[in-house]
Design an enzyme around this catalytic site. Structure first.
Site, PDB file in Angstrom:
ATOM      1  N   GLY A   9       5.933 -35.355 -25.806  1.00 20.20           N
ATOM      2  CA  GLY A   9       7.079 -36.167 -25.371  1.00 20.20           C
ATOM      3  C   GLY A   9       7.279 -37.326 -26.325  1.00 20.20           C
ATOM      4  N   MET A  13       8.758 -43.847 -24.509  1.00 20.24           N
ATOM      5  CA  MET A  13       7.412 -44.151 -24.016  1.00 20.24           C
ATOM      6  C   MET A  13       6.346 -43.427 -24.841  1.00 20.24           C
ATOM      7  SD  MET A  13       7.714 -46.349 -21.637  1.00 20.24           S
ATOM      8  CE  MET A  13       6.193 -46.375 -20.702  1.00 20.24           C
ATOM      9  N   THR A  34      11.779 -30.492 -28.633  1.00 18.48           N
ATOM     10  CA  THR A  34      12.698 -30.361 -29.752  1.00 18.48           C
ATOM     11  C   THR A  34      11.937 -30.755 -31.019  1.00 18.48           C
ATOM     12  OG1 THR A  34      14.401 -31.067 -28.220  1.00 18.48           O
ATOM     13  CG2 THR A  34      15.000 -31.063 -30.544  1.00 18.48           C
ATOM     14  N   VAL A  74       6.860 -36.974 -20.499  1.00 15.59           N
ATOM     15  CA  VAL A  74       8.156 -36.298 -20.413  1.00 15.59           C
ATOM     16  C   VAL A  74       8.811 -36.626 -19.083  1.00 15.59           C
ATOM     17  CG1 VAL A  74       7.489 -34.405 -21.934  1.00 15.59           C
ATOM     18  CG2 VAL A  74       7.059 -34.217 -19.475  1.00 15.59           C
ATOM     19  N   ALA A  76       9.826 -36.690 -15.435  1.00 15.39           N
ATOM     20  CA  ALA A  76       9.044 -36.290 -14.264  1.00 15.39           C
ATOM     21  C   ALA A  76       9.710 -35.114 -13.558  1.00 15.39           C
ATOM     22  CB  ALA A  76       8.907 -37.481 -13.323  1.00 15.39           C
ATOM     23  N   SER A 128       3.121 -48.822 -16.824  1.00 15.96           N
ATOM     24  CA  SER A 128       4.217 -49.781 -16.626  1.00 15.96           C
ATOM     25  C   SER A 128       4.280 -50.778 -17.781  1.00 15.96           C
ATOM     26  CB  SER A 128       4.031 -50.553 -15.325  1.00 15.96           C
ATOM     27  OG  SER A 128       5.036 -51.535 -15.229  1.00 15.96           O
ATOM     28  N   LYS A 183       1.305 -46.932  -8.647  1.00 16.37           N
ATOM     29  CA  LYS A 183       2.438 -47.222  -9.547  1.00 16.37           C
ATOM     30  C   LYS A 183       3.746 -47.281  -8.733  1.00 16.37           C
ATOM     31  CE  LYS A 183       4.911 -47.610 -13.370  1.00 16.37           C
ATOM     32  NZ  LYS A 183       6.206 -47.063 -13.300  1.00 16.37           N
ATOM     33  N   HIS A 186       3.841 -50.538  -7.044  1.00 16.95           N
ATOM     34  CA  HIS A 186       4.177 -51.522  -8.087  1.00 16.95           C
ATOM     35  C   HIS A 186       5.691 -51.577  -8.276  1.00 16.95           C
ATOM     36  CE1 HIS A 186       5.568 -52.152 -12.201  1.00 16.95           C
ATOM     37  NE2 HIS A 186       4.615 -53.057 -12.335  1.00 16.95           N
ATOM     38  N   ASN A 187       6.320 -50.425  -8.401  1.00 16.16           N
ATOM     39  CA  ASN A 187       7.770 -50.413  -8.625  1.00 16.16           C
ATOM     40  C   ASN A 187       8.520 -50.951  -7.398  1.00 16.16           C
ATOM     41  OD1 ASN A 187       6.927 -49.053 -10.917  1.00 16.16           O
ATOM     42  ND2 ASN A 187       8.708 -47.737 -10.943  1.00 16.16           N
ATOM     43  N   GLU A 190       8.334 -54.545  -7.561  1.00 22.24           N
ATOM     44  CA  GLU A 190       9.270 -54.977  -8.610  1.00 22.24           C
ATOM     45  C   GLU A 190      10.695 -55.106  -8.018  1.00 22.24           C
ATOM     46  OE1 GLU A 190       8.821 -52.629 -12.299  1.00 22.24           O
ATOM     47  OE2 GLU A 190      10.996 -52.468 -12.294  1.00 22.24           O
ATOM     48  N   LYS A 260      16.234 -45.697  -9.863  1.00 22.89           N
ATOM     49  CA  LYS A 260      15.785 -44.358 -10.254  1.00 22.89           C
ATOM     50  C   LYS A 260      14.892 -43.719  -9.202  1.00 22.89           C
ATOM     51  CE  LYS A 260      16.473 -44.302 -15.183  1.00 22.89           C
ATOM     52  NZ  LYS A 260      15.888 -44.486 -16.510  1.00 22.89           N
ATOM     53  N   ARG A 445      12.010 -46.746  27.543  1.00 21.62           N
ATOM     54  CA  ARG A 445      11.667 -45.365  27.180  1.00 21.62           C
ATOM     55  C   ARG A 445      11.174 -44.596  28.396  1.00 21.62           C
ATOM     56  NH1 ARG A 445       7.368 -44.830  23.800  1.00 21.62           N
ATOM     57  NH2 ARG A 445       8.105 -42.848  22.967  1.00 21.62           N
ATOM     58  N   HIS A 451       8.640 -41.490  29.166  1.00 18.55           N
ATOM     59  CA  HIS A 451       7.729 -41.478  28.005  1.00 18.55           C
ATOM     60  C   HIS A 451       6.406 -42.184  28.273  1.00 18.55           C
ATOM     61  CE1 HIS A 451      10.537 -39.468  25.427  1.00 18.55           C
ATOM     62  NE2 HIS A 451      11.486 -40.348  25.689  1.00 18.55           N
TER      63      HIS A 451
HETATM   64  P1  NBP Z   1      12.445 -39.395 -20.799  1.00 18.31           P
HETATM   65  O1  NBP Z   1      12.142 -39.572 -19.344  1.00 18.31           O
HETATM   66  O2  NBP Z   1      13.806 -39.631 -21.286  1.00 18.31           O
HETATM   67  O3  NBP Z   1      11.990 -37.901 -21.220  1.00 18.31           O
HETATM   68  C1  NBP Z   1      12.183 -37.456 -22.531  1.00 18.31           C
HETATM   69  C2  NBP Z   1      11.167 -36.388 -22.882  1.00 18.31           C
HETATM   70  O4  NBP Z   1      11.222 -35.323 -21.920  1.00 18.31           O
HETATM   71  C3  NBP Z   1      11.485 -35.796 -24.229  1.00 18.31           C
HETATM   72  O5  NBP Z   1      10.286 -35.487 -24.865  1.00 18.31           O
HETATM   73  C4  NBP Z   1      12.255 -34.542 -23.851  1.00 18.31           C
HETATM   74  O6  NBP Z   1      12.210 -33.536 -24.827  1.00 18.31           O
HETATM   75  C5  NBP Z   1      11.475 -34.106 -22.642  1.00 18.31           C
HETATM   76  N1  NBP Z   1      12.220 -33.139 -21.841  1.00 18.31           N
HETATM   77  C6  NBP Z   1      13.319 -33.271 -21.067  1.00 18.31           C
HETATM   78 BR1  NBP Z   1      14.216 -34.833 -20.793  1.00 18.31          BR
HETATM   79  N2  NBP Z   1      13.720 -32.140 -20.491  1.00 18.31           N
HETATM   80  C7  NBP Z   1      12.837 -31.235 -20.913  1.00 18.31           C
HETATM   81  C8  NBP Z   1      12.705 -29.862 -20.651  1.00 18.31           C
HETATM   82  N3  NBP Z   1      13.532 -29.222 -19.829  1.00 18.31           N
HETATM   83  N4  NBP Z   1      11.690 -29.199 -21.251  1.00 18.31           N
HETATM   84  C9  NBP Z   1      10.837 -29.843 -22.078  1.00 18.31           C
HETATM   85  N5  NBP Z   1      10.916 -31.152 -22.368  1.00 18.31           N
HETATM   86  C10 NBP Z   1      11.905 -31.837 -21.789  1.00 18.31           C
HETATM   87  O7  NBP Z   1      11.414 -40.261 -21.685  1.00 18.31           O
HETATM   88  P2  NBP Z   1      10.817 -41.722 -21.498  1.00 18.31           P
HETATM   89  O8  NBP Z   1      11.864 -42.713 -21.118  1.00 18.31           O
HETATM   90  O9  NBP Z   1       9.985 -41.948 -22.708  1.00 18.31           O
HETATM   91  O10 NBP Z   1       9.851 -41.555 -20.240  1.00 18.31           O
HETATM   92  C11 NBP Z   1       8.775 -40.638 -20.193  1.00 18.31           C
HETATM   93  C12 NBP Z   1       8.154 -40.715 -18.805  1.00 18.31           C
HETATM   94  O11 NBP Z   1       7.647 -42.043 -18.615  1.00 18.31           O
HETATM   95  C13 NBP Z   1       9.149 -40.480 -17.669  1.00 18.31           C
HETATM   96  O12 NBP Z   1       8.498 -39.853 -16.601  1.00 18.31           O
HETATM   97  C14 NBP Z   1       9.556 -41.877 -17.269  1.00 18.31           C
HETATM   98  O13 NBP Z   1       9.988 -41.936 -15.928  1.00 18.31           O
HETATM   99  C15 NBP Z   1       8.248 -42.624 -17.470  1.00 18.31           C
HETATM  100  N6  NBP Z   1       8.393 -44.078 -17.723  1.00 18.31           N
HETATM  101  C16 NBP Z   1       9.428 -44.550 -18.449  1.00 18.31           C
HETATM  102  C17 NBP Z   1       9.540 -45.916 -18.678  1.00 18.31           C
HETATM  103  C18 NBP Z   1      10.661 -46.469 -19.517  1.00 18.31           C
HETATM  104  O14 NBP Z   1      10.774 -47.700 -19.585  1.00 18.31           O
HETATM  105  N7  NBP Z   1      11.481 -45.644 -20.154  1.00 18.31           N
HETATM  106  C19 NBP Z   1       8.553 -46.789 -18.183  1.00 18.31           C
HETATM  107  C20 NBP Z   1       7.477 -46.254 -17.463  1.00 18.31           C
HETATM  108  C21 NBP Z   1       7.412 -44.896 -17.240  1.00 18.31           C
HETATM  109  P3  NBP Z   1      13.442 -33.349 -25.838  1.00 18.31           P
HETATM  110  O15 NBP Z   1      13.321 -34.416 -26.869  1.00 18.31           O
HETATM  111  O16 NBP Z   1      13.229 -31.984 -26.393  1.00 18.31           O
HETATM  112  O17 NBP Z   1      14.709 -33.471 -25.022  1.00 18.31           O
END
Ligand code: NBP
Length: 482
Positions: A9, A13, A34, A74, A76, A128, A183, A186-187, A190, A260, A445, A451
């Site tokens: 991924g 992140m 990709t 990647v 979730a 986080s 986590k 935590h959110n 937040e 989200k 009730r 009840h």
């Molecule tokens: P994203 O949540 O945007 O995920 C992007 C990654 O998922 C890329 O590697 C993408 O591959 C892959 N992916 C997707 Br989308 N669909 C796919 C599929 N069908 N098959 C295979 N790969 C797939 O990335 P992020 O914002 O870096 O977050 C990563 C994780 O961390 C998430 O769970 C997010 O909730 C969590 N998180 C994010 C933050 C933040 O601030 N962004 C903070 C804390 C936690 P590709 O390049 O080939 O499309």
């Protein structure tokens, strides 16, 4: 030489965590669905580092030291399951898969159990701190297969944020989905912290008629008090930020809040577990209400609503507001820890609440000085059932009470919505009331549905039914609580 850990991924992140691991001397193998993104990464931010690329999962697996540690960063949900399904046939017993995404904890429970049957260890870890945290030190909350922790611990604790005493903001949380559960809370917290700050802002802006520069100064001052936190700090920056025309940018931003899902999951869990998590849930609903923009615009006109100005000494109100915010924040954390306590008891996680506070002390969005006091409270009493009972927090709640009530009452009087600050006060009033009107509720009730009820003058567990009208029968409904 083989890699220490693989990361799948390469979005924001993943890339930043890999660079962070590289900075700490770990050899990381990077993969992405990709493939072009692997090249872009290697030729861009990863250029000149020890980071290795892998263009297939087989290549990734072949390039890793045993036991293999593969971290998924990647999206979730199904994407995580699909990577697990593809990885498992390529792995050996004892290898470790880590999911560092924002996963809902029941999914982690399921994956830990399913992979255990195949001899693969699984860790579900909250991460986080956003982009900057991932790059320079996030808060990391791992849980899952405990056998895997010793292999992952050195890497995670090296890359995590550190407290002022150089303690890592990362420790083992517990079995199964405990890391992702913590986590999630935590959110939720937040959401609560952000909502409380916005309520104070609206009171200052609409009630006290303050300018953005004045409000910025207030938040700067508050950040020197017990409210010292990342969110208060960024709020002061935001309030001072001017658009190209010299006007505050914040007023040009549409007032509909996004979400989200993690705040909603926290609220749903609280309802499932019967924990009165009122402040966080109000914060989620406040975002829902904000998204009804068109309806709100129409309704304001329909009701001819106008907030009136808050009279009185501005400085006195600002201090009252600070105290109301601090007291409400204590209630929010108290409720969040109540939820974790219940989940820990129900799931046998044996959560260490002091450690949870420590993990949130740095790196994450809710980082604050306040969390050190929470840690102290749980050091004194690891089984503390209500944070507000700890002498430090009890003292603040008692000292703030009068100011908090004044702010809550005034907001009602002048029509400024403060759902989180007022619900926090209502919660404390309920929590500190030995006899609530639930006796009448039980009578109702029993009246309409047979009840049954328990009596104050009989042992608990003995149930009674009254034929209230003389017309109903004496047969009662089955007694159970859902
Ligand atoms: P994203 O949540 O945007 O995920 C992007 C990654 O998922 C890329 O590697 C993408 O591959 C892959 N992916 C997707 Br989308 N669909 C796919 C599929 N069908 N098959 C295979 N790969 C797939 O990335 P992020 O914002 O870096 O977050 C990563 C994780 O961390 C998430 O769970 C997010 O909730 C969590 N998180 C994010 C933050 C933040 O601030 N962004 C903070 C804390 C936690 P590709 O390049 O080939 O499309």
């Amino acid at each position: 030489m083989k890699g220490d850990i693989g990361v799948i991924g390469l979005a924001v992140m993943g890339q930043n965590l890999i660079l962070n691991m590289n900075d700490h001397g770990y050899k990381v193998v990077a993969h992405n669905r990709t493939a072009e993104k692997v090249d872009e990464f290697l030729q861009g931010p990863a250029k000149g580092t020890n980071i290795i690329g892998a263009y297939s999962l087989q290549e990734l697996v072949d390039k890793l030291e045993s036991p293999r540690k593969i971290m998924l960063m990647v999206r979730a949900g199904d994407v995580v399951d699909s990577f697990i399904d593809k990885l498992v046939p390529l792995l050996d017993k004892g290898d470790i898969i880590i999911d560092g995404g924002n996963t809902n904890f029941p999914d982690t429970n399921r994956r830990v159990a399913a992979l255990k049957e195949k001899g693969i260890h699984f860790i579900g870890s909250g991460v986080s701190g956003g982009e900057e945290g991932a790059r320079f030190g996030p808060s990391i909350m791992p849980g899952g297969s405990p056998e895997a922790w010793p292999f992952v611990k050195p890497i995670f604790q090296a890359i995590s944020a550190k407290t002022e005493n150089n303690e890592p903001c990362c420790d083992w949380v517990g079995n199964d989905g405990a890391g992702h559960f913590v986590k999630m809370v935590h959110n939720g917290i937040e959401y609560g912290d952000m909502q409380l700050i916005t309520e104070a802002y609206q009171f200052m802006k609409d009630g006290l008629g303050m300018t953005h520069d004045e409000m910025q100064s207030v938040f700067i001052e508050w950040n020197k008090t017990e409210l010292n936190s990342y969110l208060v700090e960024i709020t002061s920056d935001i309030l001072g930020y001017k658009d190209t025309d010299g006007e505050p940018l914040v007023e040009k931003i549409l007032d509909t809040a996004g979400q989200k899902g993690t705040g909603k999951w926290t609220g749903i869990n609280a309802l499932d577990m019967g924990i009165p998590l009122t402040l966080i849930t109000e914060s989620v609903f406040a975002r829902c209400l904000s998204s009804l923009k068109d309806q709100r615009v129409e309704a304001e006109e329909l009701f001819g609503k106008k907030e009136s100005i808050v009279e009185g000494d501005k400085q006195v109100w600002i201090e009252a507001l600070r105290q109301a915010l601090l007291a409400s924040k204590i209630i929010s954390y108290a409720q969040g820890f109540m939820l974790m306590r219940e989940a820990s008891n129900e799931n046998g996680w044996d959560l260490n609440y002091g450690n949870v506070a420590l993990m949130w002390r740095g790196g994450c969005i809710i980082r604050s000085a306040f969390l050190s006091n929470i840690r102290d409270a749980y050091d004194i009493d690891p089984e503390l059932s209500f944070l507000g009972s700890d002498s430090y927090f009890k003292g603040i709640l008692e000292n703030s009470m009068s100011a908090w009530r004044k702010v809550a009452a005034k907001s009602m009087e002048v029509g400024i919505p403060m759902p989180s600050m007022t619900s926090a006060l209502t919660f404390l009033d309920g929590y500190t009331t030995a006899r609530l009107p639930a006796n009448l509720l039980q009578a109702q009730r029993d009246y309409f549905g047979a009840h049954t009820y328990e009596r104050v003058d009989k042992p608990k567990g003995e149930f009674f039914h009254t034929n209230w009208t003389g017309k109903g029968g004496d047969v009662s409904s089955t007694t159970y609580n859902s």
